[in-house]
Design a protein around this motif. Structure first.
Motif, short mmCIF file in Angstrom:
data_model
loop_
_atom_site.label_atom_id
_atom_site.label_comp_id
_atom_site.label_asym_id
_atom_site.label_seq_id
_atom_site.Cartn_x
_atom_site.Cartn_y
_atom_site.Cartn_z
N ALA A 1 -5.82 -8.16 -1.96
CA ALA A 1 -6.45 -9.19 -1.64
C ALA A 1 -5.65 -10.65 -1.56
O ALA A 1 -6.34 -11.44 -1.40
CB ALA A 1 -7.82 -9.31 -2.19
N CYS A 2 -4.55 -10.38 -1.95
CA CYS A 2 -3.54 -11.79 -2.14
C CYS A 2 -4.03 -12.39 -3.38
O CYS A 2 -4.35 -13.69 -3.14
CB CYS A 2 -3.48 -12.51 -0.81
SG CYS A 2 -2.20 -13.65 -0.78
N SER A 3 -4.61 -11.75 -4.27
CA SER A 3 -5.35 -12.49 -5.35
C SER A 3 -4.53 -12.33 -6.72
O SER A 3 -5.04 -12.73 -7.51
CB SER A 3 -6.68 -12.09 -5.61
OG SER A 3 -7.54 -12.56 -4.72
N CYS A 4 -3.25 -11.91 -6.89
CA CYS A 4 -2.82 -11.34 -8.18
C CYS A 4 -1.07 -11.64 -8.20
O CYS A 4 -0.77 -11.88 -9.46
CB CYS A 4 -3.21 -9.95 -8.62
SG CYS A 4 -2.60 -8.76 -7.67
N ALA A 5 -0.62 -11.65 -6.96
CA ALA A 5 0.96 -11.92 -7.07
C ALA A 5 1.52 -11.22 -7.96
O ALA A 5 2.69 -11.29 -8.90
CB ALA A 5 1.19 -13.38 -7.60
N THR A 6 1.05 -9.74 -8.05
CA THR A 6 1.85 -8.52 -8.85
C THR A 6 2.39 -7.62 -7.92
O THR A 6 2.45 -6.44 -8.23
CB THR A 6 0.88 -8.10 -9.68
OG1 THR A 6 -0.24 -7.31 -8.93
CG2 THR A 6 0.22 -8.69 -10.97
N GLU B 1 0.88 -1.26 0.10
CA GLU B 1 -0.12 0.04 0.16
C GLU B 1 0.79 1.25 -0.06
O GLU B 1 0.74 2.26 -0.57
CB GLU B 1 -0.91 0.04 1.17
CG GLU B 1 -2.14 -0.88 1.17
CD GLU B 1 -2.73 -0.72 2.57
OE1 GLU B 1 -3.45 0.09 2.92
OE2 GLU B 1 -2.47 -1.76 3.58
N VAL C 1 2.32 1.79 -3.51
CA VAL C 1 1.38 1.99 -4.56
C VAL C 1 0.76 3.59 -4.49
O VAL C 1 0.75 4.08 -5.28
CB VAL C 1 0.31 1.00 -4.48
CG1 VAL C 1 -0.93 1.68 -5.37
CG2 VAL C 1 0.65 -0.36 -5.29
N GLN D 1 6.22 -8.49 -12.76
CA GLN D 1 5.07 -8.73 -11.92
C GLN D 1 4.10 -9.53 -12.49
O GLN D 1 3.12 -9.93 -12.12
CB GLN D 1 4.56 -7.51 -11.15
CG GLN D 1 5.69 -6.70 -10.45
CD GLN D 1 5.81 -7.41 -9.08
OE1 GLN D 1 5.23 -8.36 -8.76
NE2 GLN D 1 6.79 -6.77 -8.42
N LEU D 2 3.97 -9.30 -14.06
CA LEU D 2 2.92 -9.76 -14.71
C LEU D 2 3.21 -10.74 -15.79
O LEU D 2 4.26 -10.94 -16.31
CB LEU D 2 2.24 -8.52 -15.54
CG LEU D 2 1.76 -7.20 -14.79
CD1 LEU D 2 1.46 -6.25 -15.83
CD2 LEU D 2 0.39 -7.98 -14.25
N GLU E 1 -2.60 -5.41 -8.64
CA GLU E 1 -3.63 -5.05 -9.28
C GLU E 1 -4.95 -5.31 -8.41
O GLU E 1 -5.85 -4.90 -8.75
CB GLU E 1 -3.77 -6.48 -10.74
CG GLU E 1 -2.61 -5.98 -11.57
CD GLU E 1 -3.01 -7.03 -12.67
OE1 GLU E 1 -3.09 -8.11 -12.42
OE2 GLU E 1 -3.04 -6.43 -13.85
N CYS E 2 -4.76 -6.48 -7.56
CA CYS E 2 -5.82 -6.75 -6.80
C CYS E 2 -6.17 -5.84 -5.57
O CYS E 2 -7.09 -5.91 -4.78
CB CYS E 2 -5.99 -8.26 -6.31
SG CYS E 2 -4.77 -8.36 -4.98
N GLY E 3 -5.26 -5.00 -5.37
CA GLY E 3 -5.42 -3.81 -4.26
C GLY E 3 -5.12 -4.73 -3.02
O GLY E 3 -5.60 -3.92 -1.82
#
Lengths: 412, 107
Positions: free
Chosen positions: B43-48, B26, B29, B106-107, B39-41
């Protein structure tokens, strides 16, 4: 002057402004929003913000100083109410009467909750959840509410239902269709969520027929058509969203079903205007049939990047793999790809373990996955879809092998 | 307020003050540190938001949780023993001076 106005200061609008700078655009950028706060994350509003684990500062997408550093003029709390082009230049007028001139325009208006037209729908305690002010109202009534009824078994409704159960409230979910989250997932995943919420003590009613909301001034219950009265001191309605396309309509842009139609470069029917986010109908990003409207952070971000590139004359088609997540209680749903139009669904793992995936195929080609508490499966498919690869459907159920080891190139 | 220093893939070093409880992602960013996508803000949902924690801090920071561990396996850049998703590292006083290197992809 080469100035750009972005109308709508949500995830897409913020990303568009940032991407313009990342791409080297040095002209003036104005980011205009109707809400009191600058751009913030919406997904936690139905989760961490509700439970008190996140506050307003946590939700901010960027620090206030960031916009100054990037020379982005952020105008909050003053909605644009009219916009028009006169020759090469355009002008927008805000609710307070301010005029903003621009050369190029981006629309990122987002969407708003679909309203339920029903007797009692305006009683005190009947709420919707879209923005921070909605979330604050919900939060303000949260502690005192003992009986929560959620109308609509989609993501917002189920996330709030899960949070309410966790807080010890009696929770009923009323869904009009014959399964939950019907627009986004297959019957296998829908049925899993019905059972999972029931296991956690939520009363889930499918094919629910609501007659009216009852109460004096505040809501006291929800009456079904068969006469049953479900007590409620808080009713949360989550029955989908409607694109905000009023300004697009003023500009004479092509709309379809209320959404702003764009091409793969995020261009509207007026080539001077781009649009991105929830309010937009775009060509299927992975080459599937038809056009889609994607209500997700991923789409807001990736489409905004495409739109920013288009504005500076760098055409890059939208090819991002759609992805999505939903946190409900201790269940993390992760979706990659778009499953609509699938002709085969393959189950991997056992839903009763609350750890499984559903892989979707069309004409033998992998098109999407729903994963519950299985991040490796989700990541494997997300990568495969981005590399035009697939996973043979007959091998996908074999949980003795990691899914990523089963990925093979798609047949040409 | 504890400090965090980020080394971006291009070698740029940025030091920022964190609010207690904010995640390492946070803070980066919100101030536009290059290289952390998130990307997911969070939520531990994107690994970026993949970072490598400096060895002086790995013990204090600790290891990845189960979900994060799974997500790291799918991260774009090489996973190392000191890999973490920065959205899952919450700042506390004992992490003052934390140094992280941002993963090159990251992507």
């Amino acid at each position: 002057m080469d100035d750009i106005l972005i109308i709508g200061a949500g995830q897409a609008g913020m990303q568009l402004a940032v991407s313009l700078r990342d791409l080297g655009f040095t002209g003036p950028i104005t980011l205009s929003g109707s809400e009191a706060s600058g751009p913030y994350q919406r997904p936690p509003l139905s989760k961490a913000y509700l439970s008190g684990e996140a506050d307003v500062e946590t939700l901010e997408l960027r620090a206030p100083s960031f916009y100054d550093d990037k020379h982005i003029t952020l105008r909050c709390d003053d909605a644009v109410v009219a916009v028009e082009f006169t020759g090469e230049r355009g002008v927008a007028t805000t609710a307070s009467g301010a005029r903003i001139e621009f050369a190029q325009l981006a629309l990122t208006p987002g969407s708003e909750p679909r309203r339920l037209q029903i007797e009692g729908g305006d009683l005190d305690g009947v709420l919707y959840l879209r923005d921070l002010s909605d979330a604050d109202e919900l939060k303000g009534r949260w502690d005192a509410a003992a009986n929560v009824v959620v109308i609509g078994g989609g993501f917002i409704g189920l996330e709030v239902a899960a949070a309410a159960r966790k807080a010890g409230k009696a929770v009923t979910v009323l869904e009009a269709a014959d399964r939950l989250i019907a627009r986004a997932v297959s019957p296998i995943t829908s049925e899993f969520y019905r059972q999972a919420h029931r296991r956690r003590g939520t009363d889930v009613r499918l094919d629910a027929r609501i007659a009216r909301l009852v109460g004096e001034t505040a809501v006291a219950g929800v009456e079904l058509e068969d006469g049953e009265l479900i007590p409620a001191d808080l009713v949360l309605i989550g029955i989908g969203v409607v694109p905000r396309s009023g300004l697009a309509e003023q500009l004479g842009l092509e709309l379809s079903g209320g959404a702003i139609v764009v091409d793969e470069f995020a261009r509207t029917s007026d080539p001077r205007i781009v649009a991105a986010g929830d309010a937009v109908l775009l060509p299927h990003p992975l080459g599937g049939e038809g056009r889609v409207r994607l209500e997700s952070v991923q789409n807001a971000v990736d489409q905004a990047k495409v739109a920013a590139a288009t504005l500076i004359g760098k055409l890059e088609p939208y090819r991002a793999v759609p992805w999505f997540w939903s946190d409900q209680a201790d269940l993390k749903l992760q979706i990659a790809g778009l499953s609509s139009g699938f002709d085969e669904a393959v189950l991997r793992g056992n839903p009763d373990d609350e750890h499984f995936s559903v892989l979707y195929y069309r004409d033998g080609q992998l098109i999407a996955i729903d994963s519950v508490n299985d991040a490796p499966d989700y990541m494997a498919v997300r990568r495969a879809l981005g590399q035009n690869a697939t996973i043979p459907a007959d091998q996908a159920p074999d949980t003795s092998r990691p899914l990523k080891s089963l990925v093979v190139p798609s047949p040409a | 307020m504890p400090d965090i220093t980020y080394i971006s893939p291009d070698g740029t070093s940025t030091t920022l003050e964190a609010r207690l409880g904010d995640s390492v992602m946070e803070v980066a960013v919100k101030h536009g540190v290059e290289g952390i996508v998130a990307e997911c803000g969070g939520a531990c949902s994107c690994a970026t938001c993949h970072v490598y924690v400096d060895e002086a801090f790995t013990d204090r920071v600790g290891g990845a949780g189960d979900l994060e561990d799974d997500m790291l396996d799918g991260a774009a850049a090489e996973r190392l023993p000191n890999s973490r998703l920065s959205c899952q590292i919450k700042m506390r006083d004992e992490l003052d001076g934390l140094l992280v290197r941002i993963a090159p992809e990251q992507l």
